[in-house]
Design a protein around this motif. Sequence first.
Motif, short mmCIF file in Angstrom:
data_model
loop_
_atom_site.label_atom_id
_atom_site.label_comp_id
_atom_site.label_asym_id
_atom_site.label_seq_id
_atom_site.Cartn_x
_atom_site.Cartn_y
_atom_site.Cartn_z
N ALA A 163 0.85 -1.22 -0.04
CA ALA A 163 0.05 -0.07 0.07
C ALA A 163 1.00 1.17 0.05
CB ALA A 163 -0.97 0.04 1.18
N ALA A 164 0.45 2.31 -0.73
CA ALA A 164 0.98 3.67 -0.82
C ALA A 164 0.34 4.47 -0.09
CB ALA A 164 1.01 4.05 -2.37
N ALA A 165 -0.85 4.04 0.50
CA ALA A 165 -1.72 5.12 1.43
C ALA A 165 -2.66 4.22 2.33
CB ALA A 165 -2.33 5.96 0.43
N ALA A 166 -3.31 4.84 3.23
CA ALA A 166 -4.21 4.07 3.75
C ALA A 166 -5.48 3.87 3.13
CB ALA A 166 -4.67 5.04 5.05
N PRO A 167 -6.18 2.75 3.02
CA PRO A 167 -7.23 2.49 2.13
C PRO A 167 -8.15 3.45 2.60
CG PRO A 167 -6.95 0.94 3.89
CD PRO A 167 -5.84 1.53 4.06
N VAL A 168 -8.96 3.84 1.71
CA VAL A 168 -10.36 4.86 1.83
C VAL A 168 -11.51 4.33 1.15
CG1 VAL A 168 -8.66 7.00 1.79
CG2 VAL A 168 -9.41 5.97 -0.39
N ALA A 169 -12.54 4.82 1.73
CA ALA A 169 -13.87 4.54 1.10
C ALA A 169 -14.85 5.63 0.59
CB ALA A 169 -14.60 3.51 2.12
N GLY A 189 -18.82 5.67 0.01
CA GLY A 189 -20.09 4.67 -0.03
C GLY A 189 -19.71 3.40 0.33
N ASN A 190 -20.01 2.53 -0.66
CA ASN A 190 -19.59 0.79 -0.39
C ASN A 190 -18.51 0.74 -1.13
OD1 ASN A 190 -20.84 0.99 -2.85
ND2 ASN A 190 -22.18 -0.57 -2.46
N THR A 191 -17.64 1.54 -1.92
CA THR A 191 -16.44 1.26 -2.55
C THR A 191 -15.20 1.57 -1.93
OG1 THR A 191 -17.60 1.87 -4.72
CG2 THR A 191 -15.26 1.76 -4.71
N LEU A 192 -14.51 0.69 -1.58
CA LEU A 192 -13.07 0.86 -0.87
C LEU A 192 -11.99 0.84 -1.81
CD1 LEU A 192 -11.87 -0.61 2.21
CD2 LEU A 192 -10.55 -1.10 0.35
N LEU A 193 -10.97 1.81 -1.83
CA LEU A 193 -9.71 1.96 -2.81
C LEU A 193 -8.53 1.86 -1.84
CD1 LEU A 193 -8.97 2.93 -5.68
CD2 LEU A 193 -8.72 5.33 -4.64
N VAL A 194 -7.76 0.91 -2.61
CA VAL A 194 -6.50 0.66 -2.31
C VAL A 194 -5.39 1.29 -3.28
CG1 VAL A 194 -4.60 -1.11 -1.59
CG2 VAL A 194 -7.07 -1.28 -0.81
N VAL A 195 -4.49 2.19 -3.01
CA VAL A 195 -3.34 2.66 -3.98
C VAL A 195 -2.24 2.09 -3.58
CG1 VAL A 195 -2.15 4.43 -5.07
CG2 VAL A 195 -4.60 4.71 -4.22
N THR A 196 -1.54 1.03 -4.59
CA THR A 196 -0.26 0.70 -4.31
C THR A 196 0.93 1.26 -4.73
OG1 THR A 196 -0.21 -0.78 -6.50
CG2 THR A 196 -1.57 -1.68 -4.76
N ARG A 197 2.11 0.73 -4.27
CA ARG A 197 3.22 1.72 -4.46
C ARG A 197 3.73 1.56 -6.16
NH1 ARG A 197 5.50 3.25 0.03
NH2 ARG A 197 5.06 2.14 1.90
N ASN A 198 3.18 0.62 -7.01
CA ASN A 198 3.41 0.58 -8.36
C ASN A 198 2.45 1.39 -9.02
OD1 ASN A 198 5.43 -1.13 -8.03
ND2 ASN A 198 4.47 -3.01 -8.59
N GLY A 199 1.43 2.21 -8.29
CA GLY A 199 0.44 3.06 -8.98
C GLY A 199 -0.71 2.43 -9.29
#
Length: 376
Positions: free
Chosen positions: A350-356, A358-368
Amino acid sequence: MNCRAATTGRLLAGALVLLLAACSSGPERPKPKPLEPITAPIAGRQVWTERIGDVGFPLSVAVNAGVFTVAGSDGTVAAVQADTGKTLWRTSVDGRIVAGVGSDGRFAAVVTREGDLVVLDGGKPAWRKPIGTKVVTAPLVAGERVFVLGVDRRVLAYDVLDGRQLWSLQRPGEALTLAQGGVVAAFKDTLLVGQGPRLAGIDPLRGSVRWEVPVASPRGANEVERLADLVAPVLRLGDTVCMRAFQSAVGCVNAERGNLLWSRVIGGTEGVAGNEQVIVGADASDRLTAWRTASGEVAWTSERLMYRSVSSPLAVGPTVVFVDGEGTVHWMSLDKGEPVLRLSTDSSGAAAAPVASGNTLLVVTRNGGLHAFRPE
C-alpha cells in the motif's frame, strides 16, 4: 528501536543515517506470519482498476462527494469516480510530487520536490507558489484556504483562490522530524495540527493557538528513540479525535474542549481507525490491538498479521481493513479481530491508507495501481 521505520524512509536525511546504523546491528525482522485459511463469512470482489504511476511519497487520497483524488510521484494528479472508476480529469504538474493530495472537491493541492505548492481548480492549474520549507504531509484544503504543515512544524495558510499567504505559525520543535505524513485536519472552526507529540488547536483565520495537549510523553536514550510525532491518518468521532504518536502511544482527545481523554503507551508507526466502540491499530510487530473508545481499555489483540508490514487501517461497517506489504487486503471483524475476507492487489504494498466512498473501498499501491473493492 523500530527498524521498520528506517526501511520505509520515514526520517529526514540526518536522522535516517542514525537509525540505519542502529538497525544494522540489531536482529533482522522476522518473516511474515503465514496466513491461515479462512472461510470468508462475507463476499467481496474487485470492481475496477486504474493506474496513476508509481507512488514514492506518503500519499493521502482525498475523498469528496463520490470522487477519489490521487497523485503519483511523476506529477500526475487525477480525480476518479468512486463507483465506476471513470477518470473525471487527469493532469500533470510541473515537477515530481512529494506531498498530496488535499482536496475539497473543487480545488486540489500538492507540493513538488522543488518546494512549490501547486493548486488545481477542477483539474486545471490555478496557481503555484514556493513555500520555503520541506513538506511531506498532504495539504489541507478547507474553508477557502490551503493549510500546509512543514517538517519543521511550521504551519502556513494560503487563500485558495489567489495563493496569497494569510499567516504563518512557527512553533519550537525537536531536532529530528519524520518524513511521514503528519496531522493537519479540520474540526468545526478549528484547525488541528500535530506539533511533535502534541495536538494543537489553531484559529484558522488568524493562526493563533487556542489549545495544545500532549498525546505522548517521549522517552528514550537518544533523539531518534524520543521521536514521537503524531502521524496521519487520524480518526474523528464526533468531538473525539484519536491518533497515533510515532513509536510511542495511541490516544484520544476531546477537540471541542482541548483535553486528553486517554493515552496508552504502545509502539507502532501507522495511524488508527475505529468506531464508537473500539479503536484499532498495529504495533511495530504488526500485532493488532483494539482499545475501547470511551476508556482506552484493551478489548482484544490479534497476532494473525504479525510481521506483515500492514498499512494504516480503515473501519468499514463492522470490519477494519488493513493492507499488508504483499498487497493483500484484509477485512477483520471489529468486535473480535477475526479475518472475514481477504483479496489481492498487485503485490507491491500500500502507498496510502485505504479509503472508502459509499460502499467502494480504494487501495492505492506503490506501483501506482488503483484497486477498488466492494464487499457484498
